[in-house]
Write a protein that holds these residues in place. Sequence first.
Motif, PDB file in Angstrom:
ATOM      1  N   MET A   1      -5.223  36.108  27.148  1.00 43.91           N
ATOM      2  CA  MET A   1      -5.648  36.531  28.307  1.00 43.91           C
ATOM      3  C   MET A   1      -6.420  35.429  29.080  1.00 43.91           C
ATOM      4  O   MET A   1      -7.259  34.950  28.329  1.00 43.91           O
ATOM      5  CB  MET A   1      -6.070  37.862  28.836  1.00 43.91           C
ATOM      6  CG  MET A   1      -6.512  38.299  29.931  1.00 43.91           C
ATOM      7  SD  MET A   1      -7.264  39.994  30.087  1.00 43.91           S
ATOM      8  CE  MET A   1      -5.868  40.868  29.566  1.00 43.91           C
ATOM      9  N   LEU A   2      -6.224  35.044  30.176  1.00 42.45           N
ATOM     10  CA  LEU A   2      -7.176  34.173  30.836  1.00 42.45           C
ATOM     11  C   LEU A   2      -8.569  34.605  30.947  1.00 42.45           C
ATOM     12  O   LEU A   2      -8.738  35.659  31.562  1.00 42.45           O
ATOM     13  CB  LEU A   2      -6.623  33.496  32.117  1.00 42.45           C
ATOM     14  CG  LEU A   2      -5.392  32.807  31.989  1.00 42.45           C
ATOM     15  CD1 LEU A   2      -4.835  32.804  33.624  1.00 42.45           C
ATOM     16  CD2 LEU A   2      -5.502  31.525  31.935  1.00 42.45           C
ATOM     17  N   ARG A   3      -9.567  34.092  30.564  1.00 41.71           N
ATOM     18  CA  ARG A   3     -10.748  33.996  30.868  1.00 41.71           C
ATOM     19  C   ARG A   3     -11.365  34.026  32.304  1.00 41.71           C
ATOM     20  O   ARG A   3     -10.716  33.206  33.041  1.00 41.71           O
ATOM     21  CB  ARG A   3     -11.902  33.328  30.120  1.00 41.71           C
ATOM     22  CG  ARG A   3     -11.824  33.831  28.440  1.00 41.71           C
ATOM     23  CD  ARG A   3     -12.829  32.804  27.784  1.00 41.71           C
ATOM     24  NE  ARG A   3     -12.422  31.373  28.031  1.00 41.71           N
ATOM     25  CZ  ARG A   3     -12.881  30.429  27.371  1.00 41.71           C
ATOM     26  NH1 ARG A   3     -13.909  30.554  26.588  1.00 41.71           N
ATOM     27  NH2 ARG A   3     -12.440  29.159  27.403  1.00 41.71           N
ATOM     28  N   ALA A   4     -12.151  34.751  32.930  1.00 49.24           N
ATOM     29  CA  ALA A   4     -12.333  34.967  34.240  1.00 49.24           C
ATOM     30  C   ALA A   4     -13.313  33.621  34.683  1.00 49.24           C
ATOM     31  O   ALA A   4     -14.120  33.086  33.699  1.00 49.24           O
ATOM     32  CB  ALA A   4     -13.286  36.155  34.659  1.00 49.24           C
ATOM     33  N   PHE A   5     -13.245  32.777  35.607  1.00 49.64           N
ATOM     34  CA  PHE A   5     -13.983  31.624  35.759  1.00 49.64           C
ATOM     35  C   PHE A   5     -14.447  31.617  37.577  1.00 49.64           C
ATOM     36  O   PHE A   5     -13.815  32.330  38.299  1.00 49.64           O
ATOM     37  CB  PHE A   5     -13.269  30.540  35.504  1.00 49.64           C
ATOM     38  CG  PHE A   5     -11.927  30.268  36.210  1.00 49.64           C
ATOM     39  CD1 PHE A   5     -11.664  29.568  37.386  1.00 49.64           C
ATOM     40  CD2 PHE A   5     -10.744  30.862  35.604  1.00 49.64           C
ATOM     41  CE1 PHE A   5     -10.615  29.477  37.848  1.00 49.64           C
ATOM     42  CE2 PHE A   5      -9.560  30.710  36.209  1.00 49.64           C
ATOM     43  CZ  PHE A   5      -9.645  29.959  37.494  1.00 49.64           C
ATOM     44  N   GLY A   6     -15.402  30.662  37.875  1.00 50.53           N
ATOM     45  CA  GLY A   6     -15.731  30.615  39.197  1.00 50.53           C
ATOM     46  C   GLY A   6     -15.355  29.047  39.595  1.00 50.53           C
ATOM     47  O   GLY A   6     -15.070  28.202  38.584  1.00 50.53           O
ATOM     48  N   LEU A   7     -15.352  28.716  40.715  1.00 51.30           N
ATOM     49  CA  LEU A   7     -15.177  27.635  41.449  1.00 51.30           C
ATOM     50  C   LEU A   7     -16.194  27.378  42.600  1.00 51.30           C
ATOM     51  O   LEU A   7     -16.489  28.327  43.238  1.00 51.30           O
ATOM     52  CB  LEU A   7     -13.836  27.496  41.696  1.00 51.30           C
ATOM     53  CG  LEU A   7     -12.531  27.599  40.918  1.00 51.30           C
ATOM     54  CD1 LEU A   7     -11.192  27.848  41.556  1.00 51.30           C
ATOM     55  CD2 LEU A   7     -12.327  26.518  39.849  1.00 51.30           C
ATOM     56  N   ALA A   8     -16.451  26.279  42.586  1.00 47.79           N
ATOM     57  CA  ALA A   8     -17.478  25.947  43.648  1.00 47.79           C
ATOM     58  C   ALA A   8     -17.458  24.526  44.417  1.00 47.79           C
ATOM     59  O   ALA A   8     -16.844  23.494  43.784  1.00 47.79           O
ATOM     60  CB  ALA A   8     -18.726  25.757  43.044  1.00 47.79           C
TER      61      ALA A   8
ATOM     62  N   ALA B   1       5.937  34.773  29.610  1.00 52.97           N
ATOM     63  CA  ALA B   1       4.572  35.309  28.986  1.00 52.97           C
ATOM     64  C   ALA B   1       3.346  35.362  29.664  1.00 52.97           C
ATOM     65  O   ALA B   1       3.254  34.806  30.786  1.00 52.97           O
ATOM     66  CB  ALA B   1       4.321  34.277  27.994  1.00 52.97           C
ATOM     67  N   VAL B   2       2.605  36.287  29.530  1.00 56.47           N
ATOM     68  CA  VAL B   2       1.302  36.350  29.986  1.00 56.47           C
ATOM     69  C   VAL B   2       0.462  35.267  29.606  1.00 56.47           C
ATOM     70  O   VAL B   2       0.225  34.868  28.469  1.00 56.47           O
ATOM     71  CB  VAL B   2       0.677  37.750  29.575  1.00 56.47           C
ATOM     72  CG1 VAL B   2      -0.830  37.628  29.962  1.00 56.47           C
ATOM     73  CG2 VAL B   2       1.467  38.862  30.044  1.00 56.47           C
ATOM     74  N   PRO B   3      -0.333  34.574  30.564  1.00 60.40           N
ATOM     75  CA  PRO B   3      -0.941  33.234  30.143  1.00 60.40           C
ATOM     76  C   PRO B   3      -2.361  33.660  29.491  1.00 60.40           C
ATOM     77  O   PRO B   3      -2.795  34.551  29.917  1.00 60.40           O
ATOM     78  CB  PRO B   3      -1.080  32.733  31.642  1.00 60.40           C
ATOM     79  CG  PRO B   3      -1.038  33.778  32.487  1.00 60.40           C
ATOM     80  CD  PRO B   3      -0.046  34.829  31.996  1.00 60.40           C
ATOM     81  N   ASP B   4      -2.809  32.402  28.681  1.00 62.07           N
ATOM     82  CA  ASP B   4      -4.120  32.720  28.417  1.00 62.07           C
ATOM     83  C   ASP B   4      -4.845  31.262  28.330  1.00 62.07           C
ATOM     84  O   ASP B   4      -3.916  30.310  28.876  1.00 62.07           O
ATOM     85  CB  ASP B   4      -4.340  33.283  26.861  1.00 62.07           C
ATOM     86  CG  ASP B   4      -3.031  32.577  25.825  1.00 62.07           C
ATOM     87  OD1 ASP B   4      -3.203  30.974  26.073  1.00 62.07           O
ATOM     88  OD2 ASP B   4      -2.650  33.059  25.035  1.00 62.07           O
TER      89      ASP B   4
ATOM     90  N   PRO C   1      -1.621  27.943  29.879  1.00 59.80           N
ATOM     91  CA  PRO C   1      -2.314  28.493  31.206  1.00 59.80           C
ATOM     92  C   PRO C   1      -0.864  28.668  31.927  1.00 59.80           C
ATOM     93  O   PRO C   1       0.270  28.438  31.510  1.00 59.80           O
ATOM     94  CB  PRO C   1      -2.917  27.306  31.666  1.00 59.80           C
ATOM     95  CG  PRO C   1      -2.527  25.949  30.707  1.00 59.80           C
ATOM     96  CD  PRO C   1      -2.252  26.830  29.512  1.00 59.80           C
ATOM     97  N   PRO C   2      -1.077  29.178  33.241  1.00 57.76           N
ATOM     98  CA  PRO C   2       0.170  29.629  33.783  1.00 57.76           C
ATOM     99  C   PRO C   2       1.159  28.265  34.238  1.00 57.76           C
ATOM    100  O   PRO C   2       0.699  27.305  34.734  1.00 57.76           O
ATOM    101  CB  PRO C   2      -0.419  30.287  35.157  1.00 57.76           C
ATOM    102  CG  PRO C   2      -1.601  30.674  34.736  1.00 57.76           C
ATOM    103  CD  PRO C   2      -2.178  29.484  33.843  1.00 57.76           C
ATOM    104  N   SER C   3       2.361  28.346  34.138  1.00 61.88           N
ATOM    105  CA  SER C   3       3.178  27.566  34.883  1.00 61.88           C
ATOM    106  C   SER C   3       3.517  27.656  36.369  1.00 61.88           C
ATOM    107  O   SER C   3       3.654  26.827  36.933  1.00 61.88           O
ATOM    108  CB  SER C   3       4.652  27.601  34.227  1.00 61.88           C
ATOM    109  OG  SER C   3       4.685  27.637  32.728  1.00 61.88           O
TER     110      SER C   3
END
Length: 205
Positions: A1-8, A95-98, A102-104
């Motif tokens: 599973m993808l970890r949550a992240f922030g962007l700024a 597939a579920v990304p992680d 990462p997502p295509s």
Amino acid sequence: MLRAFGLAGTHARLEPLTAAHAPGLAAAASEDRSSYAFTAVPDGLDEAAGYVRTALAEQAGGRVLPFAIVRAGDDAVVGSTRFLDLEVLGRPGGAVPDDARPPSVGEIGSTWYAASAQRTALNTEVKLLLLGHTFDVWQALRVTLKTDARNQRSRTAIERLGARFEGTRRAHTTAADGTIRDSAYYSIVRSEWPGVRRGLLHRLG
């Protein structure tokens, strides 16, 4: 599973959505609700808390990453957006990304802003941050954007990004007003991203 992240960026931050954002979302949505006819936006604190719970439950499925949009100038929560339908192509069913895969492909959607943040540089920068992460970090192939086919304001904003109209999916889903809506579909593919990025940077000045 993808970890949550922030962007700024300069005008906006995207913070991983949490229960702590609910009061800010409720305040943002209360400024002026006249532009939300075609958009699901929580009304009041109870609805905002439920909105967050639903988004986090969807995130637990592995294909959604929701964010609170925060205005850099005053740290006010001014809306929400998310990545949806994230998928790794090349496997049956996708597939579920992680973080290792990462997502295509994916979608940017469920986006809404407080009235004071609409049609501002903040809105433009949010799209730049999301698309930049999609294409430059994940190296994705495609981003989908869709909206209620009746929502001309939203369609115009998507078209201004440089997204290509793909068609209308008829009788697609339940609209924010409870009717059955047609959805207008748009996309940006990797080869188009450099031009889209130039356009967004130009608009930011």
